[in-house]
Design an enzyme around this catalytic site. Structure first.
Site, PDB file in Angstrom:
ATOM      1  N   VAL A  74       0.850  -1.181   0.000  1.00  0.00           N
ATOM      2  CA  VAL A  74       0.000   0.000   0.000  1.00  0.00           C
ATOM      3  C   VAL A  74       0.886   1.232   0.000  1.00  0.00           C
ATOM      4  O   VAL A  74       1.821   1.340   0.808  1.00  0.00           O
ATOM      5  CB  VAL A  74      -0.966  -0.007   1.205  1.00  0.00           C
ATOM      6  CG1 VAL A  74      -1.831   1.248   1.197  1.00  0.00           C
ATOM      7  CG2 VAL A  74      -1.857  -1.251   1.168  1.00  0.00           C
ATOM      8  N   ASP A 198     -11.551 -12.153   6.693  1.00  0.00           N
ATOM      9  CA  ASP A 198     -10.241 -11.884   7.295  1.00  0.00           C
ATOM     10  C   ASP A 198     -10.417 -10.768   8.319  1.00  0.00           C
ATOM     11  O   ASP A 198      -9.587  -9.879   8.457  1.00  0.00           O
ATOM     12  CB  ASP A 198      -9.236 -11.497   6.208  1.00  0.00           C
ATOM     13  CG  ASP A 198      -7.792 -11.487   6.706  1.00  0.00           C
ATOM     14  OD1 ASP A 198      -7.525 -12.095   7.766  1.00  0.00           O
ATOM     15  OD2 ASP A 198      -6.942 -10.873   6.051  1.00  0.00           O
ATOM     16  N   TYR A 202      -6.209  -6.449  12.843  1.00  0.00           N
ATOM     17  CA  TYR A 202      -5.243  -5.932  11.870  1.00  0.00           C
ATOM     18  C   TYR A 202      -5.921  -5.210  10.709  1.00  0.00           C
ATOM     19  O   TYR A 202      -5.273  -4.491   9.962  1.00  0.00           O
ATOM     20  CB  TYR A 202      -4.389  -7.075  11.296  1.00  0.00           C
ATOM     21  CG  TYR A 202      -3.526  -7.733  12.343  1.00  0.00           C
ATOM     22  CD1 TYR A 202      -2.282  -7.196  12.663  1.00  0.00           C
ATOM     23  CD2 TYR A 202      -3.967  -8.855  13.021  1.00  0.00           C
ATOM     24  CE1 TYR A 202      -1.488  -7.774  13.638  1.00  0.00           C
ATOM     25  CE2 TYR A 202      -3.189  -9.451  14.009  1.00  0.00           C
ATOM     26  CZ  TYR A 202      -1.953  -8.902  14.310  1.00  0.00           C
ATOM     27  OH  TYR A 202      -1.178  -9.468  15.284  1.00  0.00           O
ATOM     28  N   ASP A 215      -9.227  -3.871   3.839  1.00  0.00           N
ATOM     29  CA  ASP A 215      -8.666  -5.153   3.396  1.00  0.00           C
ATOM     30  C   ASP A 215      -9.773  -6.155   3.063  1.00  0.00           C
ATOM     31  O   ASP A 215      -9.879  -7.210   3.689  1.00  0.00           O
ATOM     32  CB  ASP A 215      -7.718  -5.710   4.469  1.00  0.00           C
ATOM     33  CG  ASP A 215      -6.752  -6.749   3.899  1.00  0.00           C
ATOM     34  OD1 ASP A 215      -6.822  -7.030   2.693  1.00  0.00           O
ATOM     35  OD2 ASP A 215      -5.941  -7.285   4.674  1.00  0.00           O
TER      36      ASP A 215
HETATM   37  N1  LIG Z   1      -7.199   3.212   2.874  1.00  0.00           N
HETATM   38  C1  LIG Z   1      -6.048   3.224   3.537  1.00  0.00           C
HETATM   39  N2  LIG Z   1      -5.544   4.364   4.060  1.00  0.00           N
HETATM   40  C2  LIG Z   1      -4.369   4.370   4.735  1.00  0.00           C
HETATM   41  N3  LIG Z   1      -3.617   3.273   4.936  1.00  0.00           N
HETATM   42  C3  LIG Z   1      -4.048   2.112   4.454  1.00  0.00           C
HETATM   43  C4  LIG Z   1      -5.288   2.010   3.735  1.00  0.00           C
HETATM   44  N4  LIG Z   1      -5.475   0.723   3.393  1.00  0.00           N
HETATM   45  C5  LIG Z   1      -4.416   0.048   3.878  1.00  0.00           C
HETATM   46  N5  LIG Z   1      -3.548   0.864   4.511  1.00  0.00           N
HETATM   47  C6  LIG Z   1      -2.280   0.480   5.182  1.00  0.00           C
HETATM   48  O1  LIG Z   1      -1.685  -0.599   4.504  1.00  0.00           O
HETATM   49  C7  LIG Z   1      -1.624  -1.758   5.333  1.00  0.00           C
HETATM   50  C8  LIG Z   1      -1.939  -3.012   4.522  1.00  0.00           C
HETATM   51  O2  LIG Z   1      -3.245  -2.912   3.968  1.00  0.00           O
HETATM   52  P1  LIG Z   1      -4.207  -4.162   3.807  1.00  0.00           P
HETATM   53  O3  LIG Z   1      -5.346  -3.746   2.960  1.00  0.00           O
HETATM   54  O4  LIG Z   1      -4.537  -4.723   5.148  1.00  0.00           O
HETATM   55  O5  LIG Z   1      -3.301  -5.170   2.993  1.00  0.00           O
HETATM   56  P2  LIG Z   1      -2.846  -6.693   3.270  1.00  0.00           P
HETATM   57  O6  LIG Z   1      -3.721  -7.490   2.356  1.00  0.00           O
HETATM   58  O7  LIG Z   1      -1.411  -6.712   2.900  1.00  0.00           O
HETATM   59  O8  LIG Z   1      -3.097  -7.015   4.715  1.00  0.00           O
HETATM   60  C9  LIG Z   1      -2.629  -1.482   6.450  1.00  0.00           C
HETATM   61  O9  LIG Z   1      -2.287  -2.152   7.627  1.00  0.00           O
HETATM   62  C10 LIG Z   1      -2.563  -0.003   6.601  1.00  0.00           C
HETATM   63  O10 LIG Z   1      -1.516   0.390   7.450  1.00  0.00           O
HETATM   64 MG   LIG Z   2      -4.528  -6.567   6.100  1.00  0.00          MG
END
Ligand SMILES: Nc1ncnc2c1ncn2[C@@H]1O[C@H](COP(=O)(O)OP(=O)(O)O)[C@@H](O)[C@H]1O
Ligand SMILES: [Mg+2]
Length: 261
Positions: A74, A198, A202, A215
């Site tokens: 991200v 999921d 987290y 996520d």
């Molecule tokens: N919309 C968002 N705004 C800010 N940070 C984000 C956002 N989406 C994800 N993140 C950051 O990126 C990290 C990983 O995102 P996530 O969607 O959980 O991916 P993964 O599938 O790798 O777990 C999150 O823990 C957060 O810190």
């Molecule tokens: Mg995640």
């Protein structure tokens, strides 16, 4: 909220602009903010996709990484109006997507699956985009989807100055957060017709406007044959987290019955 039609129109517009820009293609060094260093996990096609997002005005540049997992990274990007954007880039170079087929197979919205890693990765990004739209359209507090192009998903940035909001795992929690979390699971199921699959400490931000779920790549339609199994697991996992944090919680199976009755 972008409707499908508007999305198609925008895609056409992008293609049109692409043609116009063919000669002066934006190179990799123009995509990322020059003051920041970035790692080079992104393949050429993905860099091209980022260039297209720039020429179509979805973003101005990419500032840096804010999160990285096995399947995605991200990034913090900024749009032409100066607003922060989260770019979730699904990595094409990962093998993990093979195991993910169970979350796609059985979901009536994704009945035809093409072979090949890039296709799977793009389908996965599309699935998360669709799920987020379904949340937004049904009032589930979630990161708002902005745009999808191939394996790159643009989202509302949750946080300030390029720093993501704290997730439940990183912050103190109280009974209100627990209630809020169960309410999100319920709204997902009853209103958005989805099971997160999921759901955990987290994948929940704690913000001034309450909890925000994100996520949603794994989320399945409630008609998925394993939807109930995933729902049960989600409720158990989040209950376990709050118990670990010293709270007294409701019996998870009572919550399950209430949601599914
Ligand atoms: N919309 C968002 N705004 C800010 N940070 C984000 C956002 N989406 C994800 N993140 C950051 O990126 C990290 C990983 O995102 P996530 O969607 O959980 O991916 P993964 O599938 O790798 O777990 C999150 O823990 C957060 O810190
Ligand atoms: Mg995640």
């Amino acid at each position: 909220m972008l409707s499908e039609e508007l999305g198609n129109k925008m895609t056409k517009r992008i293609d049109h602009k692409l043609l116009a820009n063919e000669r002066k293609r934006i190179s990799q060094k123009d995509v990322f903010n020059k003051r920041k260093v970035f790692d080079d996990v992104l393949d050429k096609t993905t860099i091209m996709t980022l260039s297209r997002l720039i020429s179509s005005g979805v973003i101005s540049y990419v500032n840096g990484v804010v999160g990285s997992g096995k399947e995605s990274k991200v990034y913090w990007a900024v749009d032409p109006a100066g607003r922060d954007i989260a770019l979730k880039i699904y990595l094409v170079t990962t093998l993990n997507f093979k195991q993910k087929r169970t979350y796609l197979l059985g979901d009536p919205r994704f009945s035809r699956i093409k072979k090949g890693t890039r296709n799977m990765v793009e389908l996965w990004a599309k699935k998360e985009f669709r799920n987020l739209k379904q949340c937004a359209n049904n009032g589930v507090p979630s990161a708002k989807p902005i745009y999808l192009l191939k394996n790159v998903l643009a989202l509302e940035f949750i946080g300030k100055n390029g720093v993501p909001a704290k997730r439940l795992v990183e912050i103190e929690v109280d009974y209100n957060d627990y209630k809020n979390a169960i309410s999100i699971i319920t709204q997902l199921y009853k209103n958005a017709k989805l099971v997160h699959a999921d759901f955990s400490e987290y994948n929940l931000f704690k913000t001034e406007r309450g909890l925000i779920v994100f996520d949603l790549g794994s989320a399945v339609d409630v008609r998925h044959q394993k939807a109930k199994e995933f729902l049960e697991r989600d409720i158990n996992n989040i209950s376990r987290f709050f118990v670990k944090r010293g709270l007294v919680v409701e019996n998870p199976s009572d919550i399950f019955s209430r949601i599914t009755k």
